[in-house]
Motif scaffolding. Sequence first.
Motif, PDB file in Angstrom:
ATOM      1  N   ARG A 122      45.719  33.384  55.280  1.00 49.56           N
ATOM      2  CA  ARG A 122      46.372  32.264  54.593  1.00 49.56           C
ATOM      3  C   ARG A 122      45.455  31.699  53.509  1.00 49.56           C
ATOM      4  O   ARG A 122      44.272  31.486  53.729  1.00 49.56           O
ATOM      5  N   LEU A 123      46.031  31.488  52.321  1.00 54.18           N
ATOM      6  CA  LEU A 123      45.279  30.886  51.211  1.00 54.18           C
ATOM      7  C   LEU A 123      45.407  29.376  51.253  1.00 54.18           C
ATOM      8  O   LEU A 123      46.505  28.854  51.427  1.00 54.18           O
ATOM      9  N   ASN A 124      44.302  28.701  51.085  1.00 54.78           N
ATOM     10  CA  ASN A 124      44.324  27.253  50.956  1.00 54.78           C
ATOM     11  C   ASN A 124      44.316  26.945  49.455  1.00 54.78           C
ATOM     12  O   ASN A 124      43.311  27.159  48.780  1.00 54.78           O
ATOM     13  N   GLU A 125      45.452  26.463  48.946  1.00 53.49           N
ATOM     14  CA  GLU A 125      45.602  26.222  47.509  1.00 53.49           C
ATOM     15  C   GLU A 125      44.611  25.196  46.968  1.00 53.49           C
ATOM     16  O   GLU A 125      44.300  25.202  45.784  1.00 53.49           O
ATOM     17  N   LYS A 126      44.129  24.324  47.827  1.00 55.86           N
ATOM     18  CA  LYS A 126      43.194  23.289  47.377  1.00 55.86           C
ATOM     19  C   LYS A 126      41.743  23.774  47.388  1.00 55.86           C
ATOM     20  O   LYS A 126      40.861  23.088  46.887  1.00 55.86           O
ATOM     21  N   GLU A 127      41.509  24.962  47.944  1.00 59.12           N
ATOM     22  CA  GLU A 127      40.162  25.526  47.971  1.00 59.12           C
ATOM     23  C   GLU A 127      40.039  26.805  47.153  1.00 59.12           C
ATOM     24  O   GLU A 127      38.950  27.143  46.708  1.00 59.12           O
ATOM     25  N   THR A 128      41.144  27.519  46.960  1.00 59.24           N
ATOM     26  CA  THR A 128      41.128  28.770  46.201  1.00 59.24           C
ATOM     27  C   THR A 128      41.136  28.464  44.710  1.00 59.24           C
ATOM     28  O   THR A 128      42.012  27.752  44.222  1.00 59.24           O
ATOM     29  N   SER A 129      40.161  29.004  43.994  1.00 56.48           N
ATOM     30  CA  SER A 129      40.070  28.725  42.550  1.00 56.48           C
ATOM     31  C   SER A 129      41.132  29.519  41.787  1.00 56.48           C
ATOM     32  O   SER A 129      41.684  30.504  42.285  1.00 56.48           O
ATOM     33  N   VAL A 130      41.370  29.081  40.576  1.00 54.43           N
ATOM     34  CA  VAL A 130      42.316  29.758  39.687  1.00 54.43           C
ATOM     35  C   VAL A 130      41.869  31.205  39.483  1.00 54.43           C
ATOM     36  O   VAL A 130      42.683  32.137  39.571  1.00 54.43           O
ATOM     37  N   LYS A 131      40.582  31.388  39.260  1.00 53.64           N
ATOM     38  CA  LYS A 131      40.059  32.743  39.033  1.00 53.64           C
ATOM     39  C   LYS A 131      40.258  33.631  40.252  1.00 53.64           C
ATOM     40  O   LYS A 131      40.688  34.781  40.130  1.00 53.64           O
ATOM     41  N   GLU A 132      39.972  33.127  41.446  1.00 55.91           N
ATOM     42  CA  GLU A 132      40.174  33.907  42.673  1.00 55.91           C
ATOM     43  C   GLU A 132      41.646  34.291  42.832  1.00 55.91           C
ATOM     44  O   GLU A 132      41.969  35.447  43.111  1.00 55.91           O
ATOM     45  N   TYR A 133      42.523  33.316  42.675  1.00 53.29           N
ATOM     46  CA  TYR A 133      43.958  33.515  42.880  1.00 53.29           C
ATOM     47  C   TYR A 133      44.493  34.617  41.968  1.00 53.29           C
ATOM     48  O   TYR A 133      45.155  35.552  42.430  1.00 53.29           O
ATOM     49  N   TYR A 134      44.207  34.524  40.685  1.00 52.06           N
ATOM     50  CA  TYR A 134      44.747  35.511  39.753  1.00 52.06           C
ATOM     51  C   TYR A 134      44.046  36.855  39.869  1.00 52.06           C
ATOM     52  O   TYR A 134      44.644  37.898  39.589  1.00 52.06           O
ATOM     53  N   THR A 135      42.812  36.866  40.333  1.00 52.18           N
ATOM     54  CA  THR A 135      42.149  38.132  40.628  1.00 52.18           C
ATOM     55  C   THR A 135      42.841  38.817  41.802  1.00 52.18           C
ATOM     56  O   THR A 135      43.117  40.022  41.754  1.00 52.18           O
ATOM     57  N   TYR A 136      43.146  38.062  42.850  1.00 47.71           N
ATOM     58  CA  TYR A 136      43.902  38.606  43.985  1.00 47.71           C
ATOM     59  C   TYR A 136      45.238  39.174  43.515  1.00 47.71           C
ATOM     60  O   TYR A 136      45.630  40.271  43.909  1.00 47.71           O
ATOM     61  N   LEU A 137      45.944  38.412  42.675  1.00 48.34           N
ATOM     62  CA  LEU A 137      47.251  38.879  42.185  1.00 48.34           C
ATOM     63  C   LEU A 137      47.127  40.177  41.398  1.00 48.34           C
ATOM     64  O   LEU A 137      47.946  41.088  41.570  1.00 48.34           O
TER      65      LEU A 137
END
Length: 148
Positions: A122-137
């Motif tokens: 599970r991703l925590n949206e308040k802890e996951t950075s923009v860079k991490e999120y889009y890298t995962y995507l």
Amino acid sequence: MKFYESIEDMPIYNWFKVNNGDMRFMLIKQTAKYDGKKAREYFDKIYSEYIDVFGISESYLKVIELKKQISVLNIEMAITGDRILKNFIKMAQVELNQINSKTNKTNTNEVKVHLEKYLGFRLNEKETSVKEYYTYLNVMANDSRKAA
């Protein structure tokens, strides 16, 4: 007032809020009166960083091209008075609306669920950075293209 200055620091939760028009989510900590102009400056800097790292999607390029086309046609119609151009403006506007309606159907929560399923946690949206999120995507999208 302290603002986010990088996609490495800004949580994806705040990114989505800011992209929906609430610039207050650019703030890390408010120590003085909120300054919307300064928030916009910081967002422009972060958005430029986002584009430098992840680029612009094909659909967004198409939106930009259609908006440009509509503007040029409006200017040409104003200068020449040629009312036939109004039909071309309407056609471009319909195409733009279709792209926007398809884009708006993609809910960020649905994307998050697919991403969590892919990652296995599970991703925590308040802890996951923009860079991490889009890298995962990007990794998920590349893996799905290879599998197809």
